[in-house]
Write an enzyme that holds these catalytic residues in place. Structure first.
Site, short mmCIF file in Angstrom:
data_model
loop_
_atom_site.label_atom_id
_atom_site.label_comp_id
_atom_site.label_asym_id
_atom_site.label_seq_id
_atom_site.Cartn_x
_atom_site.Cartn_y
_atom_site.Cartn_z
N ASP A 68 35.87 22.67 -5.78
CA ASP A 68 36.77 22.19 -6.67
C ASP A 68 36.74 21.92 -8.38
OD1 ASP A 68 38.67 22.15 -4.59
OD2 ASP A 68 37.98 19.73 -4.28
N TYR A 119 23.17 1.47 14.13
CA TYR A 119 23.25 1.10 15.25
C TYR A 119 22.23 -0.11 15.87
CZ TYR A 119 27.71 3.33 14.97
OH TYR A 119 29.18 3.29 14.27
N GLU A 171 32.95 23.65 -0.38
CA GLU A 171 32.42 22.36 -0.81
C GLU A 171 33.49 22.18 0.74
OE1 GLU A 171 34.91 18.92 -3.19
OE2 GLU A 171 34.73 20.66 -4.07
#
Length: 305
Positions: free
Chosen positions: A166, A21, A108
């Site tokens: 997963d 930024y 996860e």
């Protein structure tokens, strides 16, 4: 480089988000800053902390009996009802365990983590003892990896550290980052990789045993297929052969192996096993998320004893 130099001169840590930024038109994307900082640290044979640059924390921790003492004198007490932001390792003085824990579970996905918090799973009566639950919200940040590494190095080996990801190439890649380190921070992997982590699940090969219809699984995308082929092509020191073709039973010391071709199976069936299948209407009562995890964690604890 000027920003890093100024942070060193001022002795004021700077996050990579702060750097972005400071000149958005120059960097254009956060990923540009991430790569530049990692490349600079690796070129100078330093860690990012040596440059007074750190990533903003995003990982969460839940459980009971753990207190984090910070260098500035503050303390953070962890509870099992909600997630606590994991602070950067550079500001942590020490950890204090007020009671013995029996297991650690890395999750996860934040949504699954929050579900476990609602059930107060870290102290669930179905388990033989209390534990800690950690999520990096996908690919983990450095603070989360530092915490997992610290726990891995300092807790007794009879306390298993497990990961629920997963059953697809992205889940395995996230697990690999925790266990073996990442390519972008390979110069720091010896301080971030927690080799003790075991893959708890979810495995595509256990879907039938869980009485979940194959058609309930999500079809793989071209991106999934490309990622799977890339993961399968990795060398054994980055992704063990066991994850490609053979998965060991609940503990790595077991000599008998249960042969599972997880990624190959996914490519063959064109379906992937996501954790959410355990909480969907397609799953039976006996295969709920809580039952599934309780069963798996008990086995890991038994095999680690």
């Amino acid at each position: 480089m000027d920003l890093a130099h100024q942070a060193l001169v001022d002795d004021v840590p700077l996050t990579k988000r702060d750097m972005y930024y400071k000149d958005v038109p120059l960097f254009k994307a956060q990923g540009t800053v991430d790569r530049l900082v990692d490349d600079l640290a690796m070129t100078l044979h330093l860690e990012r902390a040596d440059l007074k640059i750190r990533a903003a924390s995003k990982g969460l921790l839940s459980g009971t009996g753990l207190t984090i003492h910070l260098l500035e004198g503050e303390t953070i007490s962890i509870n099992d009802l909600e997630g606590t932001l994991i602070p950067s390792g550079e500001i942590i003085e020490r950890f204090e365990l007020e009671r013995e824990i029996s297991w650690i579970l890395i999750v996860e996905k934040e949504a699954v983590f929050q579900t476990l918090c609602r059930f107060r799973f870290a102290g669930h009566p179905s388990l033989p003892g209390p534990g800690l639950i950690i999520t990096g919200k996908g690919y983990p940040d450095v603070a989360t990896r530092q915490l997992v590494k610290t726990l891995s190095d300092n807790l007794p080996t009879h306390i298993p550290i497990m990961a629920l990801v997963d059953g697809d190439p992205y889940g395995l890649d996230i697990l690999s980052v925790y266990k073996y380190g990442s390519h972008s921070l390979r110069h720091e992997n010896d301080k971030l990789a927690a080799c003790r982590i075991e893959w708890l699940g979810i495995w595509a090969s256990e879907i039938a045993d869980l009485e979940i219809d194959l058609d309930a699984l999500i079809p793989i995308t071209p991106h999934d297929e490309k990622k799977a082929l890339a993961v399968l092509s990795r060398s054994g020191d980055v992704l063990p052969m066991g994850w490609k073709h053979v998965y060991f039973s609940y503990h790595s010391s077991i000599t008998e192996c249960i042969r599972r071709k997880e990624l190959t199976r996914m490519l063959h069936t064109r379906r992937k096993a996501e954790i959410e299948i355990l909480t969907s209407s397609q799953s039976k009562r006996s295969t709920s998320l809580i039952h599934y995890l309780s069963h798996k964690i008990r086995h890991f604890i038994e095999m680690s004893a």
